[in-house]
Design an enzyme around this catalytic site. Structure first.
Site, short mmCIF file in Angstrom:
data_model
loop_
_atom_site.label_atom_id
_atom_site.label_comp_id
_atom_site.label_asym_id
_atom_site.label_seq_id
_atom_site.Cartn_x
_atom_site.Cartn_y
_atom_site.Cartn_z
N HIS A 1 -9.56 -1.58 -4.45
CA HIS A 1 -8.42 -1.96 -3.63
C HIS A 1 -7.50 -2.92 -4.37
CE1 HIS A 1 -6.00 -2.28 -0.08
NE2 HIS A 1 -5.83 -3.54 -0.43
N HIS B 1 -1.41 -11.05 -4.61
CA HIS B 1 -0.01 -10.62 -4.53
C HIS B 1 0.95 -11.61 -5.19
CE1 HIS B 1 -1.16 -7.23 -2.21
NE2 HIS B 1 -1.68 -7.96 -1.24
N ASP C 1 -3.53 -2.53 -4.89
CA ASP C 1 -2.55 -3.59 -4.63
C ASP C 1 -1.64 -3.84 -5.85
OD1 ASP C 1 -3.20 -4.27 -2.01
OD2 ASP C 1 -4.58 -5.87 -2.60
N HIS D 1 0.84 -1.22 0.00
CA HIS D 1 0.00 0.00 0.00
C HIS D 1 0.87 1.26 0.00
CE1 HIS D 1 -3.24 -2.67 2.07
NE2 HIS D 1 -3.05 -2.99 0.81
#
Ligand code: ZN
Length: 276
Positions: free
Chosen positions: A206, A233, A210, A50
């Protein structure tokens, strides 16, 4: 966050370990669980995505991030507190050209039904779509052309999200004990356990936050159109590594040096100061 010289990049410095540093680079990706971690030798820094997303989107290529623990503070689960602090501090323009990685031909990666690709474009754009087996998250998708303003207004405030089932599982394993309703949207079986959403499609926003942060591990801002479906991720960082390996698919271009001047501080919407 402390100023750093041109071409020194983003470096995390563990002041609790005598100042050992881990550069924000794909070569140092470490543990990937619910967040992106970096590791060099035995020095770890977790949950970098972030903050990296805020840094690259606000045009900050060189900075030292000092930490007194192995984890970047999660704050409210978004990048808005970092944006606020960066705008408060101001940004200095260095007398060196900003370099970008410009995509020349498509690059793609798929793992099962998770896909990510990047295509040539004159701008950095992200298209993201998500689909979960949950009534509030069946499908969301959004495309955004990134600029500092678009990031600040439309992406930075979007908070991370988690499922109550996962929180309970983690707690049983003694993990996520610091996690609370203050730093993530928590989804129960039928609804949201905390706060009103900041956007109707806060979840996919969001995911865009990311992927911008994970792609920042390339070390240069990217010019291209990134398209991702159901990523996380692990997929984002594997893709960032693949982009760097496919050297014929991009070139490094320089933006002209502009007169050194302090950046204008922009107002930030919807953010209150975190703990003083
Ligand atoms: Zn996140």
């Amino acid at each position: 966050m402390k100023p750093a010289a041109a071409d020194s990049g983003v470096r995390f410095r563990r002041i609790d370990l005598g100042g050992l540093e881990v550069p924000a680079a794909i070569a140092h990706v470490g543990d990937i669980n619910y967040a992106t971690g970096l590791m060099r030798d035995a020095v770890k820094v977790d949950t970098v995505e972030h903050l990296l997303s805020a840094l690259v989107s606000l045009g900050i290529d060189n900075v030292i991030v000092e930490l007194n623990s192995p984890e970047v503070p999660i704050m409210d689960g978004s990048a808005a507190p970092f944006v606020y602090l960066i705008h408060e501090a101001g940004v200095k323009r260095l007398a060196a050209p900003r370099r970008y990685l410009k995509i020349l031909r498509p690059i793609s990666l798929a793992r099962g039904d998770k896909r990510i690709a990047i295509y040539p474009s004159d701008h950095f754009k992200v298209s993201y779509s998500i689909a979960f087996d949950h009534p509030l998250l069946r499908h969301q998708s959004r495309t955004i052309r990134l600029s500092e303003e678009a990031f600040v207004d439309d992406i930075a405030p979007a908070r991370t999200f988690t499922f109550l089932k996962e929180v309970e599982m983690l707690r049983q394993r003694g993990l996520a004990l610091g996690g609370s309703l203050e730093n993530a949207i928590v989804l129960g079986d039928t609804g949201i356990l905390n706060h009103a959403l900041r956007f109707d499609d806060e979840f996919v926003r969001h995911k865009i936050l990311d992927v911008i942060g994970d792609m920042a591990l390339i070390g240069l801002p990217v010019i291209g159109h990134l398209v991702a479906h159901r990523g996380g991720h692990a997929l984002h960082t594997a893709f960032a590594a693949q982009v760097m390996e496919e050297r014929d698919a991009w070139e490094v271009v320089e933006a002209p040096v502009r007169a050194a001047t302090d950046a204008v501080t922009l107002p930030v919407k919807g953010i209150v100061r975190a703990t003083e």
